[in-house]
Motif scaffolding. Structure first.
Motif, mmCIF file in Angstrom:
data_model
loop_
_atom_site.group_PDB
_atom_site.id
_atom_site.type_symbol
_atom_site.label_atom_id
_atom_site.label_comp_id
_atom_site.label_asym_id
_atom_site.label_seq_id
_atom_site.Cartn_x
_atom_site.Cartn_y
_atom_site.Cartn_z
ATOM 1 N N ILE A 71 80.042 30.120 38.909
ATOM 2 C CA ILE A 71 78.643 29.688 39.047
ATOM 3 C C ILE A 71 77.784 30.934 38.870
ATOM 4 C CG2 ILE A 71 76.928 28.615 40.553
ATOM 5 C CD1 ILE A 71 79.213 27.155 41.987
ATOM 6 N N HIS A 72 77.068 30.990 37.727
ATOM 7 C CA HIS A 72 76.238 32.146 37.387
ATOM 8 C C HIS A 72 74.809 31.878 37.828
ATOM 9 C CE1 HIS A 72 79.399 33.635 34.594
ATOM 10 N NE2 HIS A 72 79.605 32.345 34.383
ATOM 11 N N GLY A 73 74.173 32.870 38.429
ATOM 12 C CA GLY A 73 72.785 32.686 38.825
ATOM 13 C C GLY A 73 72.191 33.976 39.331
ATOM 14 N N PRO A 74 70.858 33.985 39.516
ATOM 15 C CA PRO A 74 70.214 35.201 40.015
ATOM 16 C C PRO A 74 70.550 35.428 41.490
ATOM 17 C CG PRO A 74 68.626 33.419 39.892
ATOM 18 C CD PRO A 74 69.908 32.878 39.312
ATOM 19 N N ARG A 75 70.409 36.673 41.920
ATOM 20 C CA ARG A 75 70.647 37.004 43.330
ATOM 21 C C ARG A 75 69.463 36.503 44.147
ATOM 22 N NH1 ARG A 75 74.367 40.440 45.372
ATOM 23 N NH2 ARG A 75 74.934 41.230 43.298
ATOM 24 N N HIS A 76 69.697 35.574 45.036
ATOM 25 C CA HIS A 76 68.633 35.002 45.877
ATOM 26 C C HIS A 76 69.296 34.425 47.121
ATOM 27 C CE1 HIS A 76 65.610 32.206 47.383
ATOM 28 N NE2 HIS A 76 64.719 32.874 46.682
ATOM 29 N N PRO A 77 68.724 34.683 48.301
ATOM 30 C CA PRO A 77 69.373 34.205 49.526
ATOM 31 C C PRO A 77 69.484 32.686 49.606
ATOM 32 C CG PRO A 77 67.195 35.177 49.972
ATOM 33 C CD PRO A 77 67.531 35.490 48.548
ATOM 34 N N GLY A 78 68.670 31.982 48.817
ATOM 35 C CA GLY A 78 68.712 30.515 48.848
ATOM 36 C C GLY A 78 69.819 29.917 48.001
ATOM 37 N N ILE A 79 70.496 30.747 47.191
ATOM 38 C CA ILE A 79 71.576 30.209 46.333
ATOM 39 C C ILE A 79 72.883 30.862 46.755
ATOM 40 C CG2 ILE A 79 72.062 29.429 43.984
ATOM 41 C CD1 ILE A 79 69.583 30.889 43.029
ATOM 42 N N THR A 80 73.466 30.315 47.806
ATOM 43 C CA THR A 80 74.668 30.934 48.372
ATOM 44 C C THR A 80 75.914 30.626 47.544
ATOM 45 O OG1 THR A 80 74.912 28.987 49.766
ATOM 46 C CG2 THR A 80 73.786 30.888 50.735
ATOM 47 N N GLN A 81 75.846 29.615 46.684
ATOM 48 C CA GLN A 81 77.055 29.197 45.960
ATOM 49 C C GLN A 81 77.344 30.034 44.725
ATOM 50 O OE1 GLN A 81 74.359 27.303 46.514
ATOM 51 N NE2 GLN A 81 74.919 25.502 47.724
ATOM 52 N N VAL A 82 76.397 30.902 44.317
ATOM 53 C CA VAL A 82 76.611 31.684 43.091
ATOM 54 C C VAL A 82 77.813 32.608 43.267
ATOM 55 C CG1 VAL A 82 75.629 33.547 41.674
ATOM 56 C CG2 VAL A 82 74.239 31.555 42.277
ATOM 57 N N THR A 83 78.728 32.570 42.297
ATOM 58 C CA THR A 83 79.912 33.451 42.334
ATOM 59 C C THR A 83 79.724 34.661 41.430
ATOM 60 O OG1 THR A 83 80.967 32.211 40.541
ATOM 61 C CG2 THR A 83 81.472 31.516 42.791
ATOM 62 N N HIS A 84 78.854 34.551 40.408
ATOM 63 C CA HIS A 84 78.635 35.649 39.464
ATOM 64 C C HIS A 84 77.124 35.880 39.354
ATOM 65 C CE1 HIS A 84 82.652 34.283 38.513
ATOM 66 N NE2 HIS A 84 82.846 35.303 37.697
ATOM 67 N N HIS A 85 76.630 36.927 40.024
ATOM 68 C CA HIS A 85 75.196 37.209 39.942
ATOM 69 C C HIS A 85 74.861 37.775 38.575
ATOM 70 C CE1 HIS A 85 75.476 37.106 44.448
ATOM 71 N NE2 HIS A 85 74.455 36.312 44.188
ATOM 72 N N VAL A 86 73.721 37.315 38.030
ATOM 73 C CA VAL A 86 73.311 37.777 36.701
ATOM 74 C C VAL A 86 71.959 38.464 36.814
ATOM 75 C CG1 VAL A 86 74.583 36.002 35.451
ATOM 76 C CG2 VAL A 86 72.211 35.541 36.157
ATOM 77 N N ALA A 87 71.700 39.347 35.851
ATOM 78 C CA ALA A 87 70.433 40.078 35.785
ATOM 79 C C ALA A 87 70.126 40.344 34.317
ATOM 80 C CB ALA A 87 70.528 41.380 36.570
ATOM 81 N N GLU A 88 68.916 40.820 34.097
ATOM 82 C CA GLU A 88 68.437 41.143 32.754
ATOM 83 C C GLU A 88 69.493 41.905 31.936
ATOM 84 O OE1 GLU A 88 65.494 40.392 31.338
ATOM 85 O OE2 GLU A 88 66.066 41.468 29.518
#
Ligand code: ZN
Length: 258
Positions: A71-88
């Motif tokens: 689960i790819h997504g930005p680093r944010h305390p509201g999205i606890t399920q993200v396994t792979h943090h993404v950035a620019e």
């Protein structure tokens, strides 16, 4: 590779890519339409992309927690399920496709878009952009915890992608946005034509998305802040000057009360 818009809630689309075996979804706010489609097409879900933390984009993630699906997504305390943090600048590889990550804050402070610069294959090579709640057809997202300046910069970035880029936004807001766009720019012939096309699609309950950047540049007032009729309307609505940023800000405030 196939692109599907799965309707969810009243006006969301959960975008799915699949190759007949593996599927990827973007912003599964509800797991049910995703699971139904996976079952009916016999697909395995092998990647999830998340653009931002709003519940209608992440509400279904719990269904796949602990399933070893990235689960790819930005680093944010509201999205606890993200396994792979993404950035620019990050690139995700999935089923032979390259997916580039762009940070596009404004609607929220941590909002990313996912761009497939080479499209889906030799028969379907137009680029794709999963833009969440930043750029909508004929409109743009509201400002929640980002700023209108950030949103202006993010839309300028998305607006500079290649003209044939398909814009996969999360909401079917097009007809309401077109009403606003016509108030901003009543003499834009492309806007009048595009409104008729979208009204016909919605009369058949078909999505107006994906749009293309070529279309958006012709009809979306938020990408047309240097056009004379757009500038004149923004000045009438209180824009302090005719710079594109001031025009954009005045349009966004006007749309909030439209
Ligand atoms: Zn949102």
């Amino acid at each position: 590779m196939n692109l599907l818009a799965l309707p969810a809630f009243t006006d969301n689309y959960i975008w799915m890519l699949h190759n007949g075996r593996q599927a990827l979804v973007v912003d599964p706010g509800d797991a049910v339409p995703v699971k139904n489609t996976l079952a009916s097409l016999g697909l395995d879900l092998t990647a999830i992309l998340v653009t931002h933390h709003h519940l209608d984009h992440i509400g279904g993630l719990g269904a796949w927690q602990g399933c070893d699906i990235p689960i790819h997504g930005p680093r944010h305390p509201g999205i606890t399920q993200v396994t792979h943090h993404v950035a620019e600048g990050d690139t995700i590889r999935w089923c032979g496709l390259q997916i580039d990550v762009l940070e596009v804050p404004g609607h929220t402070r941590e909002h990313v878009a996912y761009v497939l610069p080479a499209g889906l294959g030799p028969q379907d090579d137009a680029p794709l952009a999963f833009v969440g709640d930043t750029l909508f057809s004929a409109g743009c997202g509201r400002v929640f915890d980002g700023t209108v300046d950030q949103l202006y910069d993010s839309l300028a970035r998305l607006g500079s992608l290649p003209a044939d880029t398909r814009v996969c936004a999360t909401h079917e807001y097009t007809l309401a946005n077109l009403r606003f766009a016509q108030a901003v720019e009543p003499h834009n012939p492309d806007l009048i034509r595009h409104t008729a096309t979208c009204e016909a699609l919605r009369a058949q309950h078909l999505p107006t998305l994906p749009s293309t950047l070529r279309t958006e540049r012709a009809i979306n007032p938020f990408l047309r802040c240097n056009q004379s009729e757009v500038v004149a309307s923004a000045l009438q609505q209180g824009a302090p000057d005719a710079t594109p940023r001031s025009v954009f800000t005045a349009l966004r405030q006007w749309k909030n009360r439209f």
